[in-house]
Design a protein around this motif. Structure first.
Motif, short mmCIF file in Angstrom:
data_model
loop_
_atom_site.label_atom_id
_atom_site.label_comp_id
_atom_site.label_asym_id
_atom_site.label_seq_id
_atom_site.Cartn_x
_atom_site.Cartn_y
_atom_site.Cartn_z
N LEU A 1 74.82 3.25 -2.03
CA LEU A 1 73.98 2.57 -3.02
C LEU A 1 73.34 1.31 -2.44
CD1 LEU A 1 76.36 2.80 -6.10
CD2 LEU A 1 74.20 4.02 -5.81
N LYS A 2 73.87 0.87 -1.29
CA LYS A 2 73.47 -0.42 -0.72
C LYS A 2 73.72 -1.54 -1.74
CE LYS A 2 69.84 1.84 2.02
NZ LYS A 2 70.77 2.59 2.82
N GLU A 3 74.84 -1.40 -2.45
CA GLU A 3 75.29 -2.44 -3.39
C GLU A 3 76.64 -2.95 -2.89
OE1 GLU A 3 73.57 -0.26 -7.48
OE2 GLU A 3 75.71 -0.67 -7.25
N PRO A 4 76.63 -4.01 -2.10
CA PRO A 4 77.89 -4.50 -1.49
C PRO A 4 78.99 -4.76 -2.50
CG PRO A 4 76.00 -5.63 -0.54
CD PRO A 4 75.49 -4.84 -1.71
N ASN A 5 78.62 -5.15 -3.71
CA ASN A 5 79.62 -5.56 -4.70
C ASN A 5 80.38 -4.41 -5.34
OD1 ASN A 5 79.80 -8.31 -4.67
ND2 ASN A 5 79.57 -8.46 -6.91
N THR A 6 79.80 -3.23 -5.29
CA THR A 6 80.42 -2.09 -5.95
C THR A 6 81.86 -1.88 -5.52
OG1 THR A 6 78.30 -0.98 -6.28
CG2 THR A 6 80.26 0.41 -6.29
N LEU A 7 82.12 -2.02 -4.22
CA LEU A 7 83.47 -1.81 -3.72
C LEU A 7 84.47 -2.77 -4.36
CD1 LEU A 7 85.61 -0.66 -1.86
CD2 LEU A 7 84.69 -2.05 -0.01
N ALA A 8 84.10 -4.05 -4.38
CA ALA A 8 84.99 -5.06 -4.98
C ALA A 8 85.21 -4.77 -6.46
CB ALA A 8 84.40 -6.45 -4.79
N GLU A 9 84.14 -4.35 -7.15
CA GLU A 9 84.26 -4.02 -8.57
C GLU A 9 85.21 -2.86 -8.80
OE1 GLU A 9 79.60 -5.27 -9.48
OE2 GLU A 9 80.24 -3.17 -9.55
N GLN A 10 85.14 -1.88 -7.91
CA GLN A 10 86.01 -0.71 -8.06
C GLN A 10 87.48 -1.11 -7.89
OE1 GLN A 10 85.09 2.76 -8.80
NE2 GLN A 10 83.53 1.40 -9.61
N VAL A 11 87.73 -2.03 -6.97
CA VAL A 11 89.11 -2.49 -6.78
C VAL A 11 89.60 -3.21 -8.04
CG1 VAL A 11 90.60 -4.02 -5.44
CG2 VAL A 11 88.92 -2.61 -4.27
N LEU A 12 88.72 -4.01 -8.62
CA LEU A 12 89.10 -4.71 -9.85
C LEU A 12 89.32 -3.73 -11.00
CD1 LEU A 12 86.95 -7.96 -9.84
CD2 LEU A 12 89.37 -7.65 -9.30
N MET A 13 88.52 -2.68 -11.01
CA MET A 13 88.69 -1.65 -12.04
C MET A 13 90.05 -0.99 -11.89
SD MET A 13 87.15 -0.25 -14.55
CE MET A 13 85.39 -0.14 -14.53
N LEU A 14 90.42 -0.71 -10.67
CA LEU A 14 91.74 -0.15 -10.41
C LEU A 14 92.83 -1.10 -10.88
CD1 LEU A 14 93.54 2.03 -8.96
CD2 LEU A 14 93.41 0.57 -6.94
N PRO B 1 88.51 -4.83 -21.74
CA PRO B 1 87.05 -4.87 -21.58
C PRO B 1 86.66 -4.27 -20.23
CG PRO B 1 88.01 -7.05 -21.24
CD PRO B 1 89.12 -6.16 -21.70
N VAL B 2 85.78 -3.28 -20.25
CA VAL B 2 85.33 -2.66 -19.00
C VAL B 2 83.82 -2.47 -19.02
CG1 VAL B 2 87.46 -1.43 -18.44
CG2 VAL B 2 85.77 -0.37 -19.94
N ASP B 3 83.24 -2.53 -17.85
CA ASP B 3 81.82 -2.23 -17.70
C ASP B 3 81.68 -0.71 -17.57
OD1 ASP B 3 79.01 -3.61 -16.34
OD2 ASP B 3 79.43 -1.51 -15.93
N VAL B 4 80.86 -0.13 -18.43
CA VAL B 4 80.76 1.33 -18.48
C VAL B 4 80.27 1.91 -17.15
CG1 VAL B 4 79.62 3.28 -19.59
CG2 VAL B 4 80.44 1.38 -20.97
N ASP B 5 79.27 1.27 -16.53
CA ASP B 5 78.76 1.78 -15.26
C ASP B 5 79.82 1.73 -14.17
OD1 ASP B 5 76.24 2.59 -16.00
OD2 ASP B 5 75.34 0.61 -15.71
N GLN B 6 80.60 0.67 -14.18
CA GLN B 6 81.66 0.57 -13.18
C GLN B 6 82.72 1.64 -13.40
OE1 GLN B 6 83.22 -3.45 -12.96
NE2 GLN B 6 81.17 -4.32 -12.75
N LEU B 7 82.99 1.92 -14.67
CA LEU B 7 83.96 2.98 -14.98
C LEU B 7 83.40 4.34 -14.56
CD1 LEU B 7 86.66 3.74 -16.17
CD2 LEU B 7 85.61 3.79 -18.44
N ALA B 8 82.10 4.52 -14.79
CA ALA B 8 81.44 5.76 -14.36
C ALA B 8 81.53 5.90 -12.84
CB ALA B 8 79.98 5.77 -14.81
N ASP B 9 81.29 4.81 -12.14
CA ASP B 9 81.40 4.83 -10.67
C ASP B 9 82.81 5.19 -10.22
OD1 ASP B 9 78.78 4.23 -10.24
OD2 ASP B 9 79.08 2.11 -9.78
N MET B 10 83.79 4.79 -11.05
CA MET B 10 85.19 5.08 -10.71
C MET B 10 85.41 6.58 -10.55
SD MET B 10 88.12 3.13 -10.67
CE MET B 10 89.87 3.41 -10.62
N VAL B 11 84.73 7.36 -11.38
CA VAL B 11 84.85 8.81 -11.26
C VAL B 11 84.37 9.26 -9.88
CG1 VAL B 11 84.21 11.04 -12.24
CG2 VAL B 11 84.49 9.06 -13.74
N SER B 12 83.21 8.76 -9.49
CA SER B 12 82.68 9.11 -8.17
C SER B 12 83.58 8.61 -7.06
CB SER B 12 81.28 8.51 -8.00
OG SER B 12 80.45 8.80 -9.09
#
Lengths: 209, 209
Positions: free
Chosen positions: A179-192, B155-166
């Motif tokens: 995605l060329k979105e550097p932040n996505t990785l950090a966000e995913q870790v926080l989601m976990l 509280p979660v960001d829906v797009d981030q949760l969607a990315d979690m699936v990927s």
DNA sequence: CCCCTCCTGTACCGGCGGTACAGTTTTCGG
DNA sequence: CCGAAAACTGTACCGCCGGTACAGGAGGGG
């Protein structure tokens, strides 16, 4: 002698960056020696062939990786005695470290090797497998401490949950890079982290509403 | 003419399997024509160069991928009107489909491209990026329907949760391939399902204890 | 002084991606 | 069934790359 180690390290540095961007098959030895400022003979003095370069590259990467996790989670452990709190703090620290990377995560060599498998010998594949198993043991160890104190809200296999950490990291890297979105990785870790929190922490009261 | 399409498809089949095992850089055109039983000239009649082969390969892979998700989640949707239940069922069906793959998941071309990026042109990188964004939209759409009915526990960001699936899918593939444990991927999907369930479903009563 | 580490230089090999192009077979619409 | 287009084959060639072989040289330490 020290000079040799230095050159070797320089080759590995150049090679690692190249391999993470183009894969092993896409990285030529010629370009490595050009960027390192060394001759072809010099390169083959340090590494018998490309396979041995890969071996050295992977081992160094894994060691460094382990070192980083050691640091993060032992630091988290020092700040709180509770295994759950320190695990959650560790994930937080990890996500901060990841979001501080200026150009995003450069990529994981384990994944690179995984998608090149058939051209490496068994030793490399075993090394790679053991690296992933080490992650499983690492996170599994921490999670086992947690489940002893906090009963999980849903029945879960600890090893599978440990693997989830690796999955989200590996997957997050792929997403971030693609995605060329550097932040996505950090966000995913926080989601976990949110999920782990939910799984082990007692039901929170609904905030005034 | 139909014969041409057939040969083209055969080349793509052979190429896809090879690329998923060895990456683009590790896959030679010579080996593709050997296995396809075609000549070099024949190959270049169908694809101008390796980049165009990659383009066709990636597009076909993405289309097929989308088709599979369409089927699974529309089937899940037919079985229940509730968005949460149909999403959870979809994840279950997906995990079953993944665990039924005899030799495990062969690998994801999106990840392969991601780890080879620098040697492709912008068009391919954009295609890859759009594929991941399409996943985000797909799962995001389903999750948005869910949050309208079920207030998330955290509280979660829906797009981030969607990315979690990927993330879990991509990461699970890497783990499964590296560990040579075909089931790991399916387990990871079920683990994700557990988390989604926990996030949206009202607090379950503690089972008699 | 000599030896060992750490390289350089040169020459060569075969495989691969890619080009060019002429010629041949297959297929299908009219 | 014919002719044209589609779908190839065959041959020859280029330059890059991984890899091998080997001779030799700089430079520092014992």
């Amino acid at each position: 002698m020290r000079k040799g180690e230095e050159t070797r390290t320089r080759i590995l540095d150049v090679a690692e960056a190249a391999v993470l961007q183009k894969g092993f098959g896409g990285t030529s030895i010629e370009e490595l020696i050009a960027e390192t400022g060394i001759t072809k003979s010099g390169f083959f003095y340090h590494f018998r062939d490309k396979n041995e370069l890969a071996k050295a590259l992977l081992n160094r990467y894994i060691e460094n990786d382990e070192r980083i996790y050691d640091e993060i989670f032992s630091r988290a452990r020092e700040l709180t005695g509770d295994p759950l709190q320190s695990f959650l703090l560790g994930l937080k620290l990890l996500s901060e470290l990841l979001s501080d990377l200026p150009n995003g995560h450069p990529g994981c060599l384990v994944a690179t090797v995984c998608y090149y498998e058939r051209l490496f010998d068994r030793e490399i594949q075993e090394t790679n497998r053991n690296a992933v198993l080490a992650w499983r043991r690492r996170f599994g160890r921490m999670l086992r401490e947690i489940v002893e104190i906090y009963p999980p809200r849903e029945p879960v296999d600890v090893d599978q949950l440990a693997d989830m950490v690796s999955s989200v990291l590996e997957g997050g890297i792929v997403l971030s890079k693609t995605l060329k979105e550097p932040n996505t990785l950090a966000e995913q870790v926080l989601m976990l982290r949110t999920f782990v929190k939910m799984l082990f922490l007692p039901v929170a009261e609904m905030p005034r509403a």
